[in-house]
Write an enzyme that holds these catalytic residues in place. Structure first.
Site, short mmCIF file in Angstrom:
data_model
loop_
_atom_site.label_atom_id
_atom_site.label_comp_id
_atom_site.label_asym_id
_atom_site.label_seq_id
_atom_site.Cartn_x
_atom_site.Cartn_y
_atom_site.Cartn_z
N GLU A 250 0.85 -1.19 0.00
CA GLU A 250 0.00 0.00 0.00
C GLU A 250 0.89 1.24 0.00
OE1 GLU A 250 -3.89 -0.51 2.39
OE2 GLU A 250 -2.38 -1.57 3.56
N ASP A 269 -3.16 -7.96 10.27
CA ASP A 269 -4.13 -7.29 9.43
C ASP A 269 -4.20 -7.90 8.03
OD1 ASP A 269 -6.05 -5.24 8.97
OD2 ASP A 269 -4.54 -4.05 7.92
N HIS A 274 -5.55 -12.41 4.12
CA HIS A 274 -5.44 -12.23 2.67
C HIS A 274 -4.31 -13.06 2.07
CE1 HIS A 274 -8.28 -9.17 3.35
NE2 HIS A 274 -7.47 -8.16 3.53
#
Length: 520
Positions: A250, A269, A274
């Site tokens: 990101e 996170d 993911h």
């Protein structure tokens, strides 16, 4: 004519199955959103529901119910939904579609501890069954912090909302389902407690744990790439694959999420859910079919075979971003972000090394990394192939030749890139890397549905293919917990300048084995 034999072709039972290429349309139902005033609901959930209606995938007998503390009327809430749709929907706004959806919009005001509010919710849903024909089919979307789960689940149980009612004669049995957003706990112990809590109210087959990455078109295409093409099957193993890099980068910082993020960090996170899910889809064996149960069986096999590569000092890395330049903008470091503890040891960059201990993948390292304030926003799976065992070229001829690679781009430019060596035009023999590129935007006229469209529709259809089950969640925490504990016993995360690709320790992590990270 009499005496002639019938020429009718026997019916193939497989042909009686529904054509999977046709759109799947949900039956009569409602979605109840708890936390309906939050960002996720406004930017993702409500627009996705409108897009599904606009595409004809939700029936006229559909209702949307919001539950929150705000003192809204039904009309006030409908206006909030309308503003959200106009600002964030993927498909064009059509008044007739909105009119259909808005007729089924309701709002219930109250807190999670308010017994009367949940009794009112039960009355509202019963009235919708009568007025809108929702048939007793209701999905409860918990877009709320995990610490609010116990009281909401208790209220749904107390009011009988969690249990489907008996069907009317000649009608199918109604269903009730619950949708949970990550995080699914913060370690193995809490994940088990959370799973037990949810399953006391909703049976596991009615629990849908949302991982929005699994709804992305390119993740779906990974299954097609692997199992519809014989081209890659012979080389999808340790004989030809040198290593695999799975990256979610990101370019943004925390931007006001300090309260949520501090104490959680990049590994919890992103890696726990993911990236481990992407790893499972990349490495799993052929499922017997694409039925949800068969996909889950193969993913669980992968999670059971995952092993951390040690020592963790050398095979993991973590970092915190410091001030620097993100493009043309000068940005502050993590510890200077508003609301963040200046002594925080929460990592914004995390990288780990895993092995998949199976015959297919033995000896192939899998490098997973994620971070904020990195060079650019990108999520990709890079399959890096071994170099040719013999090159009949002088070193000068191939000095610009890297490893062959197959890169699956999950976002933002969805597609696939194949990198291989090709001769440079001219009289001399010089080999250089070139790319063969497939892009969704260039190859298909249809635009990809937003991830939440696919996932919400799957919930309403009762198709859990893309949703992690209890065992997957707990096995993923079993992998990550030792890393978190190791980091907690160490010092502060290594600093890295915003706009770069992470801390020096992450580069050293791969350099020890003669490898290096891709720079997407």
């Amino acid at each position: 004519m009499a005496g002639e034999q019938s020429t009718a072709v026997p019916v193939n039972p497989l042909r009686e199955e529904r054509d999977q290429r046709l759109p799947r349309i949900a039956g009569p139902c409602s979605v109840v959103i708890f936390g309906v005033t939050g960002d996720l609901s406004r930017k993702k959930l409500m627009p996705a529901i409108y897009d599904l209606v606009n595409r004809g995938l939700l029936p006229p007998a559909f209702a949307l119910v919001g539950f929150a503390r705000r003192e809204y009327s039904h009309e006030d809430f409908a206006q909030i939904v309308l503003e959200s749709v106009k600002a964030h929907a993927r498909t064009e706004f059509r008044q007739e579609v909105w009119d259909q959806l808005s007729e089924g919009i309701r709002f219930v005001q109250g807190t999670f501890e308010d017994d009367a509010a949940f009794s009112q919710l039960a009355s509202t849903l019963k009235q919708l069954d009568h007025d809108r024909g929702t048939g007793g089919n209701h999905a409860f979307y918990l877009s709320i912090p995990p610490n609010a789960f116990p009281v909401v689940l208790q209220q749904l149980s107390r009011t009988g909302l969690a249990a489907a009612t008996e069907p009317e004669p000649g009608h199918a049995k109604p269903w009730r389902r619950v949708v949970i957003e990550k995080p699914f706990g913060h370690d193995l112990k809490s994940a088990k407690e959370l799973n037990a809590l949810v399953n006391r109210t909703f049976p596991e087959e009615t629990v849908f744990r949302i991982d929005h990455y699994l709804g992305k078109e390119t993740v779906q295409n990974l299954l097609a790439l692997r199992f519809a093409n014989e081209l890659f099957q012979p080389i999808w193993n340790s004989n030809y694959v040198d290593h695999v890099q799975i990256t979610m980068a990101e370019d943004i910082g925390l931007g006001g999420r300090a309260g949520y993020y501090d104490g959680i960090g990049a590994a919890r996170d992103v890696i726990q859910n993911h990236l481990l899910q992407l790893l499972a889809l990349t490495t799993m064996e052929d499922p017997v079919s694409f039925q949800p149960k068969q996909l889950q069986i193969e993913k669980i096999k992968v999670f059971s075979a995952l092993k951390l590569v040690e020592p963790l000092d050398e095979t993991t890395a973590r970092g915190q971003y410091t001030e620097g330049w993100q493009g043309s903008e000068h940005v502050v470091g993590l510890l200077d972000e508003e609301g963040f503890d200046p002594q925080s040891r929460t990592e914004t960059y995390a990288a780990i090394t895993l092995n998949v201990d199976t015959r297919r993948w033995a000896g192939v390292p899998f490098y997973l990394r994620t971070g904020k304030r990195l060079g650019r926003r990108v999520t990709e799976i890079a399959i890096m192939f071994k170099r040719a065992p013999h090159l009949p070229f002088d070193q000068v001829m191939t000095e610009e030749l890297g490893q062959n690679a197959l890169v699956i781009r999950v976002q933002p430019d969805e597609g696939i890139t194949l990198r291989f060596g090709s001769k440079v035009p001219g009289s001399s023999m010089e080999v250089r890397d070139v790319n063969m590129d497939f892009s969704y935007g260039a190859s298909f006229t249809e635009s990809s549905p937003e991830a939440y469209e696919r996932l919400i529709l799957d919930v309403l259809l009762g198709v859990p293919s893309l949703f992690p089950v209890n065992e997957e969640v707990e096995l993923s925490w079993r992998i990550l917990d030792p890393v978190i504990e190791h980091w907690a016993a160490g010092g502060k995360p290594d600093p890295y300048e915003s706009g770069t690709w992470g801390p020096k320790s992450a580069d050293e992590m791969l350099a020890r084995t003669g490898r290096e990270w891709r720079r997407p």
